[in-house]
Design an enzyme around this catalytic site. Sequence first.
Site, PDB file in Angstrom:
ATOM      1  N   LYS A 182       0.831  -1.130   0.009  1.00  0.00           N
ATOM      2  CA  LYS A 182      -0.060   0.013   0.163  1.00  0.00           C
ATOM      3  C   LYS A 182       0.828   1.186   0.112  1.00  0.00           C
ATOM      4  O   LYS A 182       1.242   1.667   1.012  1.00  0.00           O
ATOM      5  CB  LYS A 182      -0.927  -0.035   1.152  1.00  0.00           C
ATOM      6  CG  LYS A 182      -1.800   0.906   1.021  1.00  0.00           C
ATOM      7  CD  LYS A 182      -2.292   1.481   2.542  1.00  0.00           C
ATOM      8  CE  LYS A 182      -1.537   2.886   2.924  1.00  0.00           C
ATOM      9  NZ  LYS A 182      -1.328   4.052   2.058  1.00  0.00           N
ATOM     10  N   GLY A 190       6.248   5.305   8.692  1.00  0.00           N
ATOM     11  CA  GLY A 190       5.617   6.747   8.649  1.00  0.00           C
ATOM     12  C   GLY A 190       5.450   7.106   9.995  1.00  0.00           C
ATOM     13  O   GLY A 190       6.328   6.835  10.776  1.00  0.00           O
ATOM     14  N   GLU A 199       8.967   1.607  11.018  1.00  0.00           N
ATOM     15  CA  GLU A 199      10.039   2.650  11.072  1.00  0.00           C
ATOM     16  C   GLU A 199       9.406   3.980  11.267  1.00  0.00           C
ATOM     17  O   GLU A 199       8.591   4.575  10.195  1.00  0.00           O
ATOM     18  CB  GLU A 199      10.815   2.511   9.940  1.00  0.00           C
ATOM     19  CG  GLU A 199      12.332   3.168   9.802  1.00  0.00           C
ATOM     20  CD  GLU A 199      11.873   4.686   8.980  1.00  0.00           C
ATOM     21  OE1 GLU A 199      11.815   5.612   9.806  1.00  0.00           O
ATOM     22  OE2 GLU A 199      12.024   4.413   7.813  1.00  0.00           O
ATOM     23  N   CYS A 251      12.825  10.940   7.678  1.00  0.00           N
ATOM     24  CA  CYS A 251      12.656  10.567   9.291  1.00  0.00           C
ATOM     25  C   CYS A 251      14.064  10.944   9.733  1.00  0.00           C
ATOM     26  O   CYS A 251      14.188  10.888  10.969  1.00  0.00           O
ATOM     27  CB  CYS A 251      12.375   9.062   9.317  1.00  0.00           C
ATOM     28  SG  CYS A 251      10.741   8.719   8.706  1.00  0.00           S
ATOM     29  N   GLU A 293       8.760  16.485  14.729  1.00  0.00           N
ATOM     30  CA  GLU A 293       9.322  16.319  13.625  1.00  0.00           C
ATOM     31  C   GLU A 293       9.046  17.423  12.567  1.00  0.00           C
ATOM     32  O   GLU A 293       7.960  17.624  12.349  1.00  0.00           O
ATOM     33  CB  GLU A 293       9.082  14.971  13.269  1.00  0.00           C
ATOM     34  CG  GLU A 293       9.713  14.426  11.909  1.00  0.00           C
ATOM     35  CD  GLU A 293       9.697  13.022  11.684  1.00  0.00           C
ATOM     36  OE1 GLU A 293       8.469  12.400  11.870  1.00  0.00           O
ATOM     37  OE2 GLU A 293      10.609  12.167  11.348  1.00  0.00           O
TER      38      GLU A 293
HETATM   39  C1  SIN Z   1      13.098   7.789   5.804  1.00  0.00           C
HETATM   40  O1  SIN Z   1      13.145   9.314   5.922  1.00  0.00           O
HETATM   41  O2  SIN Z   1      12.102   7.153   6.299  1.00  0.00           O
HETATM   42  C2  SIN Z   1      14.352   6.880   5.121  1.00  0.00           C
HETATM   43  C3  SIN Z   1      15.260   7.862   4.739  1.00  0.00           C
HETATM   44  C4  SIN Z   1      16.380   7.249   4.187  1.00  0.00           C
HETATM   45  O3  SIN Z   1      16.275   5.948   3.783  1.00  0.00           O
HETATM   46  O4  SIN Z   1      17.455   7.558   4.024  1.00  0.00           O
END
Ligand code: SIN
Length: 493
Positions: A182, A236, A258, A292, A390
């Site tokens: 998805k 996410g 993650e 992230c 964030e």
């Molecule tokens: C992410 O922002 O979740 C992944 C970033 C990355 O793989 O460098």
Amino acid sequence: MYQDRALRAAAAAPARLYVDGRWRDTERTFAVEDPGTGTVLAEVADASVQDALAALSAAASAQESWAATSPRERADLLRSLFDAIHQWVDEFADLITAEMGKPVAESRGEVAYAAEFLRWFSEQAAHRHGSYGPAPRGGSRIVTTRRPVGPSLLITPWNFPLAMVTRKLGAAMAAGCTSVLKPAPQTPLTSLLLAEVAERIGLPAGVFNVVPTTRAAEVSAALMGDPRLRKVSFTGSTPVGRTLLRQSGEHVLRSSLELGGNGPFLVFDDADLDAAVEGAMAAKFRNGGQSCVAANRFLVHRDVIDDFTDRLVERVRKLSVGHGFDGASTLGPLIDSRQCAKVAGLVEAAVSEGAVAVTGETAPRGEDGYFHPPTVLADVAPDAAILRQEIFGPVAPVTAFDTDEQALRLANSTEHGLAAYLYTRDLHRAVDLGERLEAGMVGINRGMVSEPAAPFGGIKESGLGREGGAEGIEEYLETTYLAVDLAAAGAGR
Ligand code: SIN
């Protein structure tokens, strides 16, 4: 001009569901936008709960035969997919820029990064070993073997529309798991193009199914409630991760999450400041800060904070903001108007609490597209909201610290624990603080931690499990143990 190229890129991808090796239309569709112009690129099939369950049926039916393929066969298919992505690099890169917005040079970087996960997992597929040994009391043998967890739900974000898919799909395929993907509704076309390429290289029907949808909560709840699903892998936000974790309890699913980060970037007074600024540019402005693992808070020793900030501002002023296809821009738009408004709100609040925007302009560009100026904020109040959330945008708040212990305390004062960065020339400090930082990944004198051969993931509320590295495939494997009685076979030892 940009619009034509974006439309051409979007037209290269199928805009239908991919289920059981076939392309399906749906009653409803949804619009995918170019965040650099705000124009609609395509209308994409919008999967219903029934469509998603059909995809799970396909994955469940294909599971046994896919698990029975030899590791070498799966490795060869992964390698073919790696090669094919390189042959399609222009199409993928243009499509990523069209639907996600990053400058096309950066999109090409993402394509290479994404392909590397497939190469890495093709190399891992044939290296999953069991064990054989005597039971301590004798008379029997302990034999262990590995087997795939089973049909997996992969839920991916919009910020790296290809790499976040291959990081999950590569591991699932290598382990012998089928999957239902998805993708994020902002960027479904890249994963549909990937499905087309996978079909061309001969991936068997049902092994990989793609169901874009705007009804994410409904669709994932239905899939998670179906006992045929055996695993969920999600990238996410932490709130959505929590919901999935709760839902995964019903059928005790293997879960890899993650989630969000609030990455500290520590600069000590002995750091190489040129290297620290280079690292800061990568850690903060890669993907426009929409990652992230982006640095979210710059914690800089008071003795070097002015020097560091001046150098950072000088580099930030050289960034060129514009559409990803304009050939000159190094910073694209944010993904949508909501994200742009959120980032602008955080900056406004920080400034009203006394922060100084040392890069000047802070207001988002009012024309088409969701552009936010790259911003460095000095004198940020230690309790400012921008340090606790964030940001997911091109904004760098800088605050001072005086001692190592204070830096560590500030860095760890968050519920998140994904990535952290530290710059120092002192090896003892680097290792000592590197080990005490509460983060799953620590960049030491490096602004980039992402690497397919390394375990990517967080601690605390930043997630569970690891992707990539030797650990990535483990998330899709179970260990089973055979107790073999030798006495019954006439052997006594
Ligand atoms: C992410 O922002 O979740 C992944 C970033 C990355 O793989 O460098």
